[in-house]
Design an enzyme around this catalytic site. Structure first.
Site, mmCIF file in Angstrom:
data_model
loop_
_atom_site.group_PDB
_atom_site.id
_atom_site.type_symbol
_atom_site.label_atom_id
_atom_site.label_comp_id
_atom_site.label_asym_id
_atom_site.label_seq_id
_atom_site.Cartn_x
_atom_site.Cartn_y
_atom_site.Cartn_z
ATOM 1 N N LYS A 112 107.214 23.701 53.648
ATOM 2 C CA LYS A 112 105.869 23.325 54.109
ATOM 3 C C LYS A 112 104.751 23.433 53.086
ATOM 4 C CE LYS A 112 107.335 24.827 58.569
ATOM 5 N NZ LYS A 112 108.571 25.274 57.888
ATOM 6 N N SER A 140 78.315 21.221 30.314
ATOM 7 C CA SER A 140 78.926 22.351 29.625
ATOM 8 C C SER A 140 77.972 23.529 29.750
ATOM 9 C CB SER A 140 79.146 21.985 28.153
ATOM 10 O OG SER A 140 79.054 23.143 27.347
ATOM 11 N N GLU A 165 89.776 14.059 34.795
ATOM 12 C CA GLU A 165 90.689 15.059 34.214
ATOM 13 C C GLU A 165 91.446 15.797 35.305
ATOM 14 O OE1 GLU A 165 88.208 16.010 30.088
ATOM 15 O OE2 GLU A 165 88.036 17.361 31.773
ATOM 16 N N LYS A 216 76.082 17.825 26.906
ATOM 17 C CA LYS A 216 77.388 17.335 27.354
ATOM 18 C C LYS A 216 77.417 16.732 28.743
ATOM 19 C CE LYS A 216 81.193 18.372 25.797
ATOM 20 N NZ LYS A 216 82.231 17.627 25.135
ATOM 21 N N HIS A 257 100.765 0.298 22.827
ATOM 22 C CA HIS A 257 100.754 1.467 21.921
ATOM 23 C C HIS A 257 99.332 1.979 21.694
ATOM 24 C CE1 HIS A 257 104.903 0.279 20.851
ATOM 25 N NE2 HIS A 257 104.406 -0.946 20.888
HETATM 26 N N1 ARG Z 1 109.315 29.334 60.833
HETATM 27 C C1 ARG Z 1 110.524 28.615 60.822
HETATM 28 C C2 ARG Z 1 110.464 27.485 59.823
HETATM 29 O O1 ARG Z 1 109.418 27.150 59.437
HETATM 30 C C3 ARG Z 1 110.815 28.071 62.177
HETATM 31 C C4 ARG Z 1 112.254 27.883 62.506
HETATM 32 C C5 ARG Z 1 112.895 29.207 62.663
HETATM 33 N N2 ARG Z 1 114.204 29.112 63.174
HETATM 34 C C6 ARG Z 1 115.061 30.096 63.080
HETATM 35 N N3 ARG Z 1 116.196 29.941 63.603
HETATM 36 N N4 ARG Z 1 114.794 31.209 62.453
HETATM 37 O O2 ARG Z 1 111.462 26.945 59.400
#
Ligand code: ARG
Length: 463
Positions: free
Chosen positions: A326, A278, A291, A284, A157
């Site tokens: 991605k 700072s 952080e 500072k 705690h």
């Molecule tokens: N740029 C697409 C992705 O990142 C690649 C695959 C695209 N495939 C398709 N059938 N449109 O997912």
């Protein structure tokens, strides 16, 4: 007629807005290396299986290797026009070597292509992050080895609880990082399978050899079911979860470093290299680095939630939603790698104030539990009675403005005549720390044993 490169039937140029929404090149250009390596492996297999000629394969291989060099060195910039990295590489290769380039996409779709590229990226980063965690573990162990006798108030705690040593506290993080390490390695082992050759969703009528491309790319084997392989993003979710958990661990340590470096605690001092000033207060020195380690954890959680949500209820097989996999992964991977490198440097260079840590152990009656244990052991008192008696003794110590460890034998005897002289030893903070000698406990002996166990594990994973 100007052809739309990724469509055989759409003959007009796409709307600008569609391109802005649809194109992934601005971010999936990160995968150029994986895409090129994947295409070389695929072409080699096509040649070995008699699907394309040796001349075409050699031209493709040479062209792709040149492209790899030109993109890596910045001679070619991938920035606009193409829909994604796959179309960009195909176009550039066609410009370079002509007709042979048009054969690369035989027995392949962008669906298995992107799944392959992304897996290659995620798999190599599972290993790279694991390696960086190992480096952090070494730094923590080095520091721990120097502090097996440095007393530190152990807290629950955020209140003083029982005395531990600083090494023990650091080893708690080593234990967390060991699990993190193992999580990245096991994700690698579970997911290091090749989707290449799965084509759009159902496999291909061409006589391909998926085993060959899998081996060529460093995968264990080809994946078993193509329908699954082009739509599966579990491997990406796993690295996001692994990073989220890793960052959670980092954030806990970062928080402690921030607290420990306050004037109130003064347990550690960050190197000037890892502190900032700072713009208005000239005196500072701020702990921006821990952080930020703490703060970046939020984005790592967000990236995991985002992809889980994207994947939810997607029908089989490939859907364009998946393209959203991605950016979050790239972001989390970069954050994790940078954070681990910074953490290592910070730990290697931070100054530990042993005296301040030990001084702090004299506040909060850290050895109160030891006194209760003494009463149980020596006077056969039921623990609950001992607990209340020690409570009274703590109150008396407070009245005297002392810590329980500073009470003299005479003062204790006044409170209960059954105390013997050895009680003073029991209340001593260092003795209290060393008394916790059960397996996994904080005594210096047990902490050295833990260091040995972690060292042994390190040498095993390094051999
Ligand atoms: N740029 C697409 C992705 O990142 C690649 C695959 C695209 N495939 C398709 N059938 N449109 O997912």
């Amino acid at each position: 007629m100007k052809r739309n490169i990724a469509s055989a039937r759409i003959n007009i140029e796409s709307s600008k807005l569609l391109k802005e929404l649809n194109d992934s090149l601005p971010f999936d250009k990160e995968l150029y290396k994986e895409d090129i390596i994947g295409s070389i492996a695929h072409s080699k297999m096509l040649y070995k299986q008699g699907i394309i000629t040796k001349e075409d394969f050699l031209a493709i291989q040479k062209g792709l290797n040149e492209l790899l060099e030109e993109i890596s060195s910045g001679k070619i910039e991938l920035n606009e026009g193409d829909e994604d990295i796959h179309m960009a590489i195909e176009r550039l290769l066609t410009q370079k070597i002509g007709d042979a380039a048009k054969r690369v996409h035989t027995a392949r779709s962008r669906n298995d292509q992107v799944a392959t590229d992304f897996r290659l990226y995620v798999m190599s980063n599972n290993l790279e992050i694991a390696r960086l965690i190992k480096e952090v573990i070494k730094s923590f162990l080095n520091l721990a080895k120097r502090h097996t006798t440095t007393l530190l108030p152990g807290m629950t705690h955020l209140q003083h609880a029982q005395p531990i040593n600083f090494a023990y506290h650091l080893l708690a993080y080593v234990a967390m990082f060991k699990r993190d390490y193992e999580r990245f390695i096991s994700s690698y082992q579970r997911n290091n399978y090749s989707p290449l050759g799965c084509a759009a969703l159902a496999g291909t009528p061409h006589p391909i050899d998926r085993e060959l491309t899998a081996k060529e790319l460093g995968f264990e084997e080809p994946t078993i079911n193509c329908l699954d392989s082009v739509s599966d993003r579990d491997f990406a979710l796993e690295i996001l979860f692994n990073i989220a958990t890793l960052m959670m661990h980092l954030s806990r340590f970062a928080e402690e470093v921030i607290i420990w470096s306050t004037s109130e605690f003064g347990f550690i001092k960050l190197s000037d290299k890892h502190a900032t000033g700072s713009s208005i207060m000239p005196q500072k020195k701020n702990p921006d680095i821990p952080e930020l380690l703490r703060g970046k954890t939020g984005r790592a959680y967000g990236n995991l939630m985002a992809l889980l949500t994207t994947m939810k209820a997607l029908p089989l097989a490939y859907n364009k939603d998946t393209q959203e996999d991605k950016e979050g992964v790239f972001d989390s991977v970069k954050t994790a790698k940078l954070s681990l490198m910074v953490l290592k440097e910070m730990v290697d260079e931070m100054e530990v104030n042993r005296e301040k840590m030990e001084q702090a152990c004299k506040v909060g009656h850290l050895s109160a539990t030891d006194l209760a244990d003494y009463l149980v052991r020596n006077l056969n008192m039921p623990f609950r009675d001992a607990y209340y008696l020690v409570g009274d003794i703590v109150n008396r110590a407070e009245e005297l403005n002392k810590d329980i460890s500073e009470l003299s034998f005479e003062e204790l005897k006044e409170l209960d005549s059954r105390f013997k002289e050895d009680v003073v030893e029991v209340l001593n903070i260092r003795n209290s720390m060393n008394a916790r000698d059960s397996f996994g406990g904080t005594s210096t002996k047990r902490v050295k044993e833990q260091i040995e166990i972690f060292d042994k594990w390190l040498s095993e994973i390094e051999s």
